[in-house]
Write an enzyme that holds these catalytic residues in place. Structure first.
Site: not given
Ligand SMILES: *Cc1c(COP(=O)(O)O)cnc(C)c1O
Length: 289
Positions: A32, A99, A101, A146, A178, A202
């Site tokens: 995102y 579903r 993995h 991210k 962070e 990040l």
């Protein structure tokens, strides 16, 4: 009616639903970005979209649009929702599949969603500064992506919220990394220090803007690790992120940073950041610090 983007097309917000077999929903399998809008203009969108592409590449997620095309969608969304000041949230997941993995084979279409949110500028935190806690960084070793997988970040933020604080400052074996949703920098003897852009943080666009401002304005800085002791003894501590911009930290675990009020370097960087926003977006917003 509020509009959103679904797979590159503008749609009514009320018309979209999450599929229970979306891998973003079941695994957090996606990435995102959050991009700020000032005065109806995207701020540092190239940098954000480059990072989006880099995050996607890191998890082998194919994005069927160029950064330029995505920027076009976002600009259209800003227009449709008549967004003046606020942010755009956008995410891509690895798509809808039973579903399992392992990645769907053959690959399926990603699911791309974006929405806008107005930010009514309340500069209370920017003016007064915020309280924080120090906590262990329990996240994985690819914090440079991210990713939608934010459990470590969420648990850290909740710990801060439970303590009545704004942010959790994380450390790995005594090295400050962070915040849970922001980068953290310290000022010692007039020098800004922030964790280098490795896999352990990040690399915030706001962090990069801030470092550029230091460079252009003769403020000494270094991208260097520092310890929790240095953090607690720093003259100034501040956060940076797209939504928070530059935010003074006035307290860590109940102990005052410096004299307990925002320091001169943080104030200077807040002003420079605002000037940069005004320069790039012609923003009329002014902080009253
Ligand atoms: C997004 C984010 C930041 C801040 O990045 P910006 O690009 O400045 O918004 C910092 N840390 C984490 C963990 C983040 O997710």
């Amino acid at each position: 009616m509020e509009k959103v983007i679904l797979n590159g097309k503008i749609t009514l917000k009320t018309d979209i639903k999450v599929d229970f077999e979306d891998r973003g929903y079941q695994f957090g399998d996606g990435i995102y970005e959050v991009i700020r809008v000032y005065n109806g203009q995207l701020f540092t969108s190239k940098e954000h979209l480059n990072r989006l592409m880099a995050s996607a590449k890191s998890i082998s997620l194919a994005i069927p649009f160029t950064a330029g095309e995505i920027e076009g969608h976002l600009q259209q969304l800003i227009q449709e929702n008549q967004l003046e000041n606020g942010m755009i949230y956008m995410q891509f997941t690895r798509g809808v599949s039973p579903r399992n993995h392992a990645f769907p084979a053959p690959a399926i279409d990603s699911v791309y969603v974006a929405y806008t949110k107005p930010i009514l500028h309340s500069s209370e935190n920017a003016t007064a500064g915020v309280k924080t806690i120090l906590t262990e960084d329990i996240r994985w070793l690819r914090c440079d992506i991210k990713s939608l997988n934010l459990l470590g970040n969420i648990l850290a933020k909740q710990k801060a919220a439970d303590a009545g604080c704004f942010e959790a400052l994380q450390h790995r074996d005594g090295i400050v990394t962070e915040g849970s949703s922001s980068n953290v920098s310290i000022v010692i003897n007039g020098k800004v220090k922030t964790h280098p852009a490795t896999n352990l943080i990040l690399n915030g666009i706001s962090r990069q803007v801030m470092l550029g401002l230091c460079k252009d304005n003769g403020i000494p800085f270094s991208e260097q690790t520092y310890t929790t002791e240095e953090l607690l003894q720093a003259d100034e501590v501040f956060l940076s992120s797209t939504t928070a911009e530059i935010l003074p930290v006035i307290e860590i675990d109940g102990k005052a940073v410096g004299n307990g009020t925002p320091g001169p370097f943080t104030r200077k960087l807040q002003k420079l950041f605002q000037d940069e926003v005004a320069k790039q977006c012609g923003s009329k917003q002014q902080l009253h610090l």
